[in-house]
Design a protein around this motif. Structure first.
Motif, PDB file in Angstrom:
ATOM      1  N   HIS A   1      -9.056  40.706 -15.811  1.00  0.00           N
ATOM      2  CA  HIS A   1      -8.039  41.333 -16.655  1.00  0.00           C
ATOM      3  C   HIS A   1      -7.062  40.241 -17.086  1.00  0.00           C
ATOM      4  O   HIS A   1      -6.657  39.424 -16.280  1.00  0.00           O
ATOM      5  CB  HIS A   1      -7.292  42.420 -15.888  1.00  0.00           C
ATOM      6  N   ARG A   2      -6.731  40.254 -18.350  1.00  0.00           N
ATOM      7  CA  ARG A   2      -5.845  39.215 -18.866  1.00  0.00           C
ATOM      8  C   ARG A   2      -4.789  39.837 -19.752  1.00  0.00           C
ATOM      9  O   ARG A   2      -4.942  40.955 -20.228  1.00  0.00           O
ATOM     10  CB  ARG A   2      -6.644  38.207 -19.679  1.00  0.00           C
ATOM     11  N   GLU A   3      -3.771  39.058 -20.002  1.00  0.00           N
ATOM     12  CA  GLU A   3      -2.770  39.496 -20.954  1.00  0.00           C
ATOM     13  C   GLU A   3      -3.388  39.474 -22.352  1.00  0.00           C
ATOM     14  O   GLU A   3      -4.215  38.618 -22.644  1.00  0.00           O
ATOM     15  CB  GLU A   3      -1.568  38.555 -20.927  1.00  0.00           C
ATOM     16  N   PRO A   4      -3.012  40.412 -23.201  1.00  0.00           N
ATOM     17  CA  PRO A   4      -3.554  40.384 -24.565  1.00  0.00           C
ATOM     18  C   PRO A   4      -3.083  39.142 -25.299  1.00  0.00           C
ATOM     19  O   PRO A   4      -1.932  38.743 -25.166  1.00  0.00           O
ATOM     20  CB  PRO A   4      -2.989  41.659 -25.193  1.00  0.00           C
TER      21      PRO A   4
ATOM     22  N   ALA B   1      -6.925  43.791 -22.660  1.00  0.00           N
ATOM     23  CA  ALA B   1      -7.935  42.736 -22.709  1.00  0.00           C
ATOM     24  C   ALA B   1      -8.582  42.575 -21.341  1.00  0.00           C
ATOM     25  O   ALA B   1      -7.894  42.480 -20.334  1.00  0.00           O
ATOM     26  CB  ALA B   1      -7.291  41.418 -23.141  1.00  0.00           C
ATOM     27  N   TYR B   2      -9.895  42.574 -21.324  1.00  0.00           N
ATOM     28  CA  TYR B   2     -10.618  42.343 -20.080  1.00  0.00           C
ATOM     29  C   TYR B   2     -11.991  41.804 -20.398  1.00  0.00           C
ATOM     30  O   TYR B   2     -12.481  41.921 -21.507  1.00  0.00           O
ATOM     31  CB  TYR B   2     -10.707  43.601 -19.218  1.00  0.00           C
ATOM     32  N   ARG B   3     -12.600  41.215 -19.396  1.00  0.00           N
ATOM     33  CA  ARG B   3     -13.940  40.653 -19.550  1.00  0.00           C
ATOM     34  C   ARG B   3     -14.789  41.148 -18.390  1.00  0.00           C
ATOM     35  O   ARG B   3     -14.330  41.171 -17.256  1.00  0.00           O
ATOM     36  CB  ARG B   3     -13.860  39.129 -19.523  1.00  0.00           C
ATOM     37  N   VAL B   4     -16.024  41.523 -18.692  1.00  0.00           N
ATOM     38  CA  VAL B   4     -16.950  41.999 -17.665  1.00  0.00           C
ATOM     39  C   VAL B   4     -18.239  41.201 -17.792  1.00  0.00           C
ATOM     40  O   VAL B   4     -18.776  41.051 -18.881  1.00  0.00           O
ATOM     41  CB  VAL B   4     -17.255  43.507 -17.843  1.00  0.00           C
TER      42      VAL B   4
END
Length: 111
Positions: free
Chosen positions: A20-23, A95-98
């Motif tokens: 999870h990241r900041e937009p 914003a997130y990455r999987v």
């Protein structure tokens, strides 16, 4: 994120990592306005239409989109000015990455 993880696992994927990241950019309001306009303005072409639209429908869509420019500009300004400083505060992020691996032998048929 929990819903995405559950759906991936149901499709036979193994979630290896999530982040999870900041937009990096605030465009949520602009995107919402654009999607709303696209939902109410008649499409210029779509495979589901009974027949291809004529020139009148195309001109109507163009006119309505031009008329919507102030709403899009306002949404952009609101995204940039008051909302950008608030982006990333708290535990909510857009914003997130999987990273997931497909376990081909466990993968069920099409859903």
């Amino acid at each position: 994120m929990a819903n995405l993880r559950q759906e991936l696992e149901a499709l036979g994927f193994t979630v290896l990592a999530e982040e999870h990241r900041e937009p990096s950019d605030t465009v949520d309001l602009l995107g919402a306005v654009w999607l709303s306009l696209n939902a109410v303005i008649p499409p210029d072409d779509a495979p589901s239409l009974p027949r291809p639209p004529g020139r009148a429908r195309w001109l109507l869509r163009c006119a309505l989109l031009i008329a919507a420019v102030p709403a899009l500009a306002l949404a952009t300004a609101l995204d940039r000015l008051p909302l950008k400083p608030l982006a990333g505060r708290g535990k909510v992020s857009n914003a997130y990455r999987v990273v997931a691996r497909c376990d081909a032998t466990a993968r069920p048929g099409p859903r």
